[in-house]
Design an enzyme around this catalytic site. Structure first.
Site, PDB file in Angstrom:
ATOM      1  N   ASP A   1       0.876  -1.168   0.000  1.00  0.00           N
ATOM      2  CA  ASP A   1       0.000   0.000   0.000  1.00  0.00           C
ATOM      3  C   ASP A   1       0.914   1.218   0.000  1.00  0.00           C
ATOM      4  OD1 ASP A   1      -1.671   2.109   0.498  1.00  0.00           O
ATOM      5  OD2 ASP A   1      -2.480   1.342   2.382  1.00  0.00           O
TER       6      ASP A   1
ATOM      7  N   LYS B   1       2.701  11.280  -3.140  1.00  0.00           N
ATOM      8  CA  LYS B   1       1.705  10.602  -3.974  1.00  0.00           C
ATOM      9  C   LYS B   1       0.827  11.618  -4.705  1.00  0.00           C
ATOM     10  CE  LYS B   1      -1.761   6.905  -3.440  1.00  0.00           C
ATOM     11  NZ  LYS B   1      -2.306   5.968  -2.434  1.00  0.00           N
TER      12      LYS B   1
ATOM     13  N   ASP C   1     -13.213   5.108   0.909  1.00  0.00           N
ATOM     14  CA  ASP C   1     -11.800   5.176   1.272  1.00  0.00           C
ATOM     15  C   ASP C   1     -11.328   6.621   1.332  1.00  0.00           C
ATOM     16  OD1 ASP C   1      -9.065   5.103   1.466  1.00  0.00           O
ATOM     17  OD2 ASP C   1      -8.745   3.799  -0.260  1.00  0.00           O
TER      18      ASP C   1
END
Lengths: 177, 132, 612
Positions: free
Chosen positions: C25, C87, C203
């Site tokens: 992840d 990210k 999420d």
């Protein structure tokens, strides 16, 4: 690319082991798709050679394309007509029933003027739902009748394209309110 | 692909949007549809006694190329005679706007719309001539 | 059997050796790696026992790099060289990233960060995080990883996915699959063991929000629809709190005080999970208290922004709220009580949250990785994904023509025909974009593909079929063929915000991890691995389905396989590549027949089942 074209099935129906025809059980179709893609999905070839991985992508894409066509009543009807050599001429033929076009124009005007009017939007949605359902029923009837029904089926496929487009716009308007 | 910005301009600032009273005898109305995109196009012309198009208006519900094609067409037909306007070919529109092959049908739609509007006007004026 | 003589003892893969695989992840705030060990998933911790690796990388002028908590500790003291939340920058251009607390280099394409260690792309920064996780796993497992599954937000566009895969390549990892985070979460909850159902995965991570609707049936997970916001997450909650503290106190004027303020905001938010009110003290900025109600008021508008995509996803899938069997919460920000309340309010059902929301994604990825490397005992599930955003091409200088609609199941292909505009034209350019809007400027530019080698013809005579293919990872490739001559066009790709193959080669040869092995050595090794794979696959295929061989085909394949084996034992990379291509051509038809046979068998099994 040659491998992709060398497919076992001659048409989308055969790919799923189904007879060529309008009537399809959508759940059964989805189940067949799942079973087939389970054998050729790239994940089943994660450790295989580049060649097999490439083929797996192509086969899976072909299955997904076939599913997309068959699970949608209008696309399925268009595809059946195409297999029978009847082109729906959606790119080139702009001649439509004037009354139908006037009605379509009115709907679009009504939508434009009532974007902030939830009551009118939902009554438009009701009208749209009723008209779409009626035309799809009619379409099914003509396609079951075989070649004699093709001209009417062709007209309905063309009209349903307008309905679909309007339906998408209605949905968008609904989401905005 | 060195496309011009013409399409974009006609799409963002469409010319001559609107409508005329379709029952007015000097008005010709053409209504066409393109199933490929589900586009509906209404094109109207106001014609004077000399058979010259004085003004054109359109209403198009559809994709950018269809809007651009009809907008361009309304500019082109203004000041043309009915015969001249009837000569306009979809390929000229496609070329002017640099439409790619996937969007040629939008120019076909525009050509068919002007033809239909001219036919509508002629039908009306021959009727009113009969009545007179 | 002359065919089998080319297999030498010890060359065939050992079928029963357990291959090492891991799920990663790669998060905005923290990253994790997990593996399946003895049937159970184990999240691998570092030597201090910490499972979460802060996604922070610090660059030194010596060329050294620190990753994780060591880097995080320097965030305040060395803010410009300490990169966090990278990210958010993956696959993004300088004009797209907005305000970032780092120095940006002047560059086209993907953004580059100026650090003491030189200019770094987000791909390189991410590669350091992945390399740290790789080392952690290989130390713990005692051997090299065969492959990994890396999770990405379902809403990641193609450029962001490609950037993630490039980072893995730089880190020396083999990516088995890019898996969407919500799907991984569903797998972690063991929802694949349920008979059937519709699952909504909500999420909310540090930097991204994703919502996906999955349907499970007979062990097959299908993503029905997905939506979200690639720039909305718990970090924004903290930013909202920080802005409010500033509004009630004084502005943070230095990078250091801004970071201290953000940290205080996060701590306050986390504490308000269990407390009704907290006191906050950021010297020079704010001193006072914050209540849970005040926090809720600050974050409500942000939470509302997550509910709209939820409604859209339901609508896209044609599903009503009542049809949803379970709602799963993922991501640290879902610990915030207000988030749970609002999600429960929308779905009218208490969401599942018993697996640590920080670990749930890595756990699911590990299970999928275990399955993909073919380890025995892995649950036989299949995860089918969709493309999250429509793909289109630019037409007429600014408008978008859609070629693949969002939520189309992948893999998928779409072909389009083009023609030439000028006499003798031999090249054509296609600009591919991703997004839902009608204007190119409102979509994301992915790449410009230039097709060359079109045979010269009169304008309009050439018919060029351009095929767009999106693979199971959501990555795009384009091929083109002139139909009347059959000539394949040569295609060069210029990614708008990505790295070219040449960029990656350069980074690989520059990077510390690969200093010892030069690029040529690595290229040779990659070809040898592929050659072995190919030979093994062809031999296994002939052994299993030799009856599908056409007259003379087996001999031709065997000849090329022998030639490849000979080339493989040499050092000439080009010779190996050519031999692989030759064996590929010789065996392609046979391989296609085998796959069709597999489909036919599946169909036949289906008919028999139905017959009963």
């Amino acid at each position: 690319m040659t491998q992709a074209e060398r497919c076992v099935a001659r048409n989308h129906f055969e790919l799923f082991g189904l007879p060529v025809g309008y009537d399809i059980d959508e759940r059964d179709l989805a189940r067949r798709h799942r079973e087939l893609i389970s054998t050729c999905h790239p994940d089943r070839f994660a450790q295989a050679s580049a060649q097999e991985r490439r083929l797996a992508v192509q086969k899976s894409a072909a299955l997904n394309e076939a599913l997309k066509v068959l699970q949608d009543p209008v696309a399925r009807a268009r595809y059946l007509l195409e297999l029978a050599g009847v082109s729906t001429g959606e790119e080139t033929d702009t001649v439509m029933d004037p009354a139908f076009l006037i009605q379509q124009m009115e709907w679009r005007e009504a939508l434009e003027e009532n974007r902030d009017n939830p009551a009118r939007l939902s009554s438009l949605m009701d009208e749209w739902t009723a008209m779409t359902a009626a035309r799809q029923r009619e379409l099914a009837g003509h396609l079951r009748a075989g070649a004699a029904g093709y001209p009417q089926a062709r007209r309905l496929v063309r009209e349903l394209q307008f309905l679909r487009r309007f339906g998408d716009e209605l949905d968008e308007a609904h989401l905005e309110t | 692909m060195a496309y011009g910005t013409k399409v974009l301009d006609h799409y963002e600032n469409p010319r001559n949007v609107g409508s005329f009273d379709k029952n007015d005898p000097s008005i010709g109305t053409g209504m066409v549809g393109a199933p490929a995109c589900g586009d509906v196009m209404k094109l109207q012309i106001r014609v004077n006694d000399e058979g010259v198009i004085e003004e054109a208006r359109f209403k198009t519900y559809g994709c950018g190329s269809a809007i651009a094609s009809s907008s361009l067409l309304t500019e082109w037909v203004k000041g043309k005679t009915l015969d001249e306007a009837g000569q306009i070919k979809n390929t000229e529109i496609a070329e002017e706007l640099a439409l790619p092959p996937v969007k040629i049908h939008c120019s076909v739609l525009a050509e068919d719309a002007i033809k239909a509007a001219i036919a509508d006007y002629r039908k009306k004026s021959s009727k009113s001539a009969d009545a007179a | 059997m002359a065919l089998l003589q080319i297999s030498e003892p010890g060359q065939s893969p050992m079928p029963h050796a357990r291959r090492l695989a891991a799920g990663i992840d790669l998060g905005t705030t923290n990253s994790l790696i997990a593996t399946v060990d003895g049937g159970a998933v184990r999240v691998l911790a570092d030597e201090t026992g910490a499972a979460l690796l802060p996604s922070v990388v610090r660059f030194f002028d010596s060329g050294e790099v620190a990753v994780g908590s060591a880097a995080q500790a320097a965030e305040i003291e060395d803010p410009l060289n300490t990169i966090a939340s990278v990210k958010r920058l993956m696959g993004r251009g300088r004009d797209e990233v907005g305000q970032v607390p780092y120095a940006l280099a002047d560059s086209e394409g993907m953004v580059r960060l100026k650090t003491a260690g030189g200019d770094k792309t987000p791909v390189e920064v991410s590669a350091h995080i992945l390399a740290a996780l790789k080392t952690r796993a290989e130390d713990a497992l005692g051997g090299p990883l065969t492959g990994v599954v890396i999770t990405v937000p379902a809403y990641f566009d193609e450029a962001q996915r490609q950037a993630t895969k490039d980072a893995a390549r730089l880190a020396g990892l083999t990516v088995l699959r890019l898996l969407s985070e919500p799907t991984a979460a569903a797998v972690a909850y063991g929802l694949d063991r349920q008979p059937e159902g519709l699952y909504c995965i909500y999420d909310l991570g540090g930097g991204t929000f994703d919502v996906s609707l999955l349907r499970l049936s007979q062990g097959v997970f299908e993503v029905l629809a997905t939506g979200g916001d690639a720039r909305l997450g718990g970090d924004d909650f903290d930013a909202a709190v920080a802005a409010d503290l500033e509004a009630h106190g004084r502005r943070a004027t230095t990078a250091e005080s801004a970071r201290a303020l953000l940290r205080a905001a996060r701590t306050a938010r986390e504490q308000l999970t269990t407390q009704e009110t907290v006191s906050i003290d950021v010297p020079g900025v704010f001193a006072g208290t914050l209540s849970r109600d005040e926090l809720n008021a600050l974050i409500d508008p942000l939470i509302e922004r997550t509910l709209a995509p939820c409604r859209r996803v339901l609508k896209d899938a044609g599903v009503r709220v009542a049809d949803v069997s379970e709602v799963v919460l993922v991501g640290g920000a879902t610990r915030t009580p207000r988030v749970r309340e609002r999600v429960e309010g929308l779905f009218r059902k208490a969401p599942l949250n018993d697996i640590d929301p920080d670990q749930v994604v890595a756990v699911g990825a590990a299970r999928q990785a275990d399955l993909l490397v073919g380890n025995a005992g892995a649950t036989d599930m299949l995860l089918l994904d969709v493309i999250p955003l429509s793909l289109g091409i630019e037409i007429m200088g600014g408008l978008v023509e859609r070629i693949i609609p969002r939520n189309a199941p992948i893999p998928t292909t779409r072909a389009q025909e083009f023609t030439t505009y000028k006499d003798g034209q031999t090249a054509l350019a296609v600009h591919v974009v991703q997004g839902e809007r009608d204007l190119v400027t409102d979509c994301r530019s992915l790449a410009r593909f230039t097709l060359r080698g079109i045979p010269p013809m009169a304008a309009g005579a050439a018919r060029i079929r351009v095929t767009y293919q999106v693979d199971a990872d959501g990555l795009l490739s384009v091929s083109a063929q002139e139909l009347s001559s059959g000539a394949e066009s040569e295609i060069t790709v210029k990614p708008s915000y990505g790295l070219t193959d040449a960029d990656i080669e350069r980074m690989l040869s520059e990077s510390m991890a690969h200093a010892a092995t030069d690029a040529a050595e690595r290229a040779w090794r990659e070809q040898v691995v592929e050659a072995d794979r190919m030979i093994d696959a062809v031999l296994a295929a002939i052994a299993a389905d030799g009856r599908l061989l056409a007259e003379g085909e087996g001999e031709a394949i065997a000849t090329h396989a022998r030639a490849l084996r000979a080339a493989r034992d040499g050092r000439d990379v080009t010779a190996i590549r050519r031999a692989i291509e030759a064996l590929d051509r010789a065996s392609a038809a046979f391989a296609a027949r085998r796959m069709d046979e597999g489909l036919r068998r599946a169909m036949a099994g289906h008919s028999i089942q139905e017959f009963r």
